[in-house]
Design a protein around this motif. Sequence first.
Motif, PDB file in Angstrom:
ATOM      1  N   TYR A 295      72.009 -16.822   6.318  1.00 43.11           N
ATOM      2  CA  TYR A 295      71.498 -16.762   7.695  1.00 43.11           C
ATOM      3  C   TYR A 295      69.979 -16.776   7.695  1.00 43.11           C
ATOM      4  O   TYR A 295      69.333 -16.459   6.684  1.00 43.11           O
ATOM      5  CB  TYR A 295      72.021 -15.525   8.443  1.00 43.11           C
ATOM      6  CG  TYR A 295      71.724 -14.196   7.794  1.00 43.11           C
ATOM      7  CD1 TYR A 295      70.502 -13.559   7.992  1.00 43.11           C
ATOM      8  CD2 TYR A 295      72.680 -13.562   6.990  1.00 43.11           C
ATOM      9  CE1 TYR A 295      70.228 -12.339   7.410  1.00 43.11           C
ATOM     10  CE2 TYR A 295      72.413 -12.332   6.390  1.00 43.11           C
ATOM     11  CZ  TYR A 295      71.192 -11.728   6.600  1.00 43.11           C
ATOM     12  OH  TYR A 295      70.910 -10.507   6.012  1.00 43.11           O
ATOM     13  N   ILE A 296      69.412 -17.149   8.843  1.00 46.64           N
ATOM     14  CA  ILE A 296      67.949 -17.035   9.037  1.00 46.64           C
ATOM     15  C   ILE A 296      67.699 -15.639   9.597  1.00 46.64           C
ATOM     16  O   ILE A 296      68.211 -15.298  10.662  1.00 46.64           O
ATOM     17  CB  ILE A 296      67.438 -18.085  10.054  1.00 46.64           C
ATOM     18  CG1 ILE A 296      67.765 -19.493   9.589  1.00 46.64           C
ATOM     19  CG2 ILE A 296      65.967 -17.873  10.372  1.00 46.64           C
ATOM     20  CD1 ILE A 296      66.637 -20.297   9.023  1.00 46.64           C
ATOM     21  N   PRO A 297      66.915 -14.837   8.887  1.00 41.33           N
ATOM     22  CA  PRO A 297      66.687 -13.467   9.367  1.00 41.33           C
ATOM     23  C   PRO A 297      65.916 -13.424  10.688  1.00 41.33           C
ATOM     24  O   PRO A 297      65.149 -14.342  10.991  1.00 41.33           O
ATOM     25  CB  PRO A 297      65.836 -12.838   8.264  1.00 41.33           C
ATOM     26  CG  PRO A 297      65.877 -13.762   7.111  1.00 41.33           C
ATOM     27  CD  PRO A 297      66.238 -15.111   7.619  1.00 41.33           C
ATOM     28  N   TYR A 298      66.118 -12.353  11.410  1.00 40.23           N
ATOM     29  CA  TYR A 298      65.272 -12.030  12.553  1.00 40.23           C
ATOM     30  C   TYR A 298      64.078 -11.231  12.024  1.00 40.23           C
ATOM     31  O   TYR A 298      64.171 -10.593  10.969  1.00 40.23           O
ATOM     32  CB  TYR A 298      66.048 -11.183  13.571  1.00 40.23           C
ATOM     33  CG  TYR A 298      66.735 -11.993  14.648  1.00 40.23           C
ATOM     34  CD1 TYR A 298      67.461 -13.144  14.339  1.00 40.23           C
ATOM     35  CD2 TYR A 298      66.669 -11.597  15.982  1.00 40.23           C
ATOM     36  CE1 TYR A 298      68.095 -13.882  15.329  1.00 40.23           C
ATOM     37  CE2 TYR A 298      67.314 -12.329  16.979  1.00 40.23           C
ATOM     38  CZ  TYR A 298      68.021 -13.466  16.649  1.00 40.23           C
ATOM     39  OH  TYR A 298      68.641 -14.185  17.626  1.00 40.23           O
ATOM     40  N   ILE A 299      62.991 -11.267  12.789  1.00 37.51           N
ATOM     41  CA  ILE A 299      61.783 -10.570  12.326  1.00 37.51           C
ATOM     42  C   ILE A 299      61.292  -9.587  13.385  1.00 37.51           C
ATOM     43  O   ILE A 299      61.112  -9.945  14.548  1.00 37.51           O
ATOM     44  CB  ILE A 299      60.667 -11.589  12.002  1.00 37.51           C
ATOM     45  CG1 ILE A 299      61.077 -12.419  10.775  1.00 37.51           C
ATOM     46  CG2 ILE A 299      59.337 -10.876  11.731  1.00 37.51           C
ATOM     47  CD1 ILE A 299      60.198 -13.621  10.525  1.00 37.51           C
ATOM     48  N   ILE A 300      61.119  -8.344  12.925  1.00 37.29           N
ATOM     49  CA  ILE A 300      60.477  -7.333  13.780  1.00 37.29           C
ATOM     50  C   ILE A 300      59.051  -7.182  13.253  1.00 37.29           C
ATOM     51  O   ILE A 300      58.846  -6.934  12.062  1.00 37.29           O
ATOM     52  CB  ILE A 300      61.201  -5.966  13.700  1.00 37.29           C
ATOM     53  CG1 ILE A 300      62.707  -6.124  13.983  1.00 37.29           C
ATOM     54  CG2 ILE A 300      60.549  -4.952  14.641  1.00 37.29           C
ATOM     55  CD1 ILE A 300      63.058  -6.739  15.325  1.00 37.29           C
ATOM     56  N   GLU A 301      58.103  -7.342  14.144  1.00 36.13           N
ATOM     57  CA  GLU A 301      56.696  -7.327  13.744  1.00 36.13           C
ATOM     58  C   GLU A 301      55.993  -6.098  14.314  1.00 36.13           C
ATOM     59  O   GLU A 301      56.184  -5.759  15.484  1.00 36.13           O
ATOM     60  CB  GLU A 301      56.021  -8.583  14.289  1.00 36.13           C
ATOM     61  CG  GLU A 301      54.506  -8.550  14.241  1.00 36.13           C
ATOM     62  CD  GLU A 301      53.879  -9.807  14.848  1.00 36.13           C
ATOM     63  OE1 GLU A 301      53.418 -10.644  14.066  1.00 36.13           O
ATOM     64  OE2 GLU A 301      53.868  -9.951  16.087  1.00 36.13           O
TER      65      GLU A 301
END
Length: 444
Positions: A295-301
Amino acid sequence: MEKITSLAKRRGFVFQSSEIYGGQGGAWDYGPLGIELKNRIAGAWWKEMTRLCDDIVGLDAAILMHPRTWEASGHVENFTDPLVDCKKCKSRFREDQIPEESLAARKCPDCGGELTDTRKFNLMFKSHIGAAEDSANVIYLRPETAQGIFVNYKNVIQSNRMKIPFGIAQIGKAFRNEIVTKNFIFRTCEFEQMEMQFFVKPGSDEQWFDEWRRRRWAYYEKMGVKMDSLRWHRHGADELAHYAKDAYDIQYLFPMGWRELEGVHNRTDYDLKRHTEYSGKDMQYIDQDAGSERYIPYIIETSAGLTRTLLMILCDAYDEEKVADKGNDDDWRTVLRFHPSLAPITVAVLPLMKKDGLAELARDIRGELQEDFATDYDQGGAIGRRYRRQDEAGTPFCVTVDYQTKEDGTVTLRFRDSMEQERIPRAELAARLRQEIKAYKRGR
Ligand code: GAP
């Protein structure tokens, strides 16, 4: 803000860039105390994000990146401000910062002159790399450090065997051709960011978003910031960046009002999907613990300005206190109540007199402390004045060496915030300072 700007210059925190040529707008230089404070703030953030987080590692990516990066990130297309000029006085404004009445009438808020039509202005600094100045050689100064993390995310996984969820932290310069740069170092064209990108499995992003909001809030509390000067601001649909699904700012009550200090953003899988598309490289994560699920990860910035945090720390620490009632200037002291772990100078060693061997003794004590603490030595002027100078620099501890030191080896330890003094054996100084720094609570 004027008082803070003037103190910052007087004491060598921040100088105007290229001052002898009349100054360069949007850029500032950090003086001897400023660079110490900036390094300390960066060090505290780095420690919090890397050393104290098992699942976050560091990175230092180049400022110059392949120009396709900025097409993929959406900055070439979307990183714009709406710009209007006054035809009469030639002032330039961001359309969203003009008062509504002036905008409706298309009149300049300064002189009443006619405003031009609004045009989009890209905030990225553009230059050319190599000898030829043609479009094939275009290069941008990065407007955020984040993209250096995204393009390296697979390198980090492979080289450091990271598993999702994990984060990458970075501190570095960023550049934006800001139209309006005022309020000292709040909004500048050259600044520094402290950014952390946390890669998570899609579906767990909202939970991690809440978790990072919680951690970032707790961090400011730990740094001793006045918590009633901080608040959350959730982005409305009209404020959300092109990559964000949800975003909260931590705002600080600066002298000019509530302003953004740090952003916590749910960037979804936008960035990695776009880099897949523009680079042709597969940015999927392969979860070996879940049957090679891809999967393509989600990013929390979490994204904070380092130079803006420095301004916040200066504003938060600034205090004027009445300490006497003689009816002259000496009644008041200006004091920067920095957390001792952030203060540019941790301890100043002051001989009561220069003579009778006190200066030598004080230098010797400073030498003992120098390896472990940021120290200063000052022998010039009356002791009261020297304390005031250290108060203005935000030095939390002063050690005074006097005749009694020669006799029994004790020194006076003076506390900046309370101005209390205590006599302690010289041999106990280092341990006592370490203990005081650890236990520091604002107001002591
Ligand atoms: N990577 C996401 C990002 O860059 P941003 O809200 O544009 O988001 C993050 O910037 C932080 O960087 C801001 O909260 C602010 O502290 C700092 N910052 C942004 N522009 C700045 C400028 N022109 N001068 C100083 N600091 C700035």
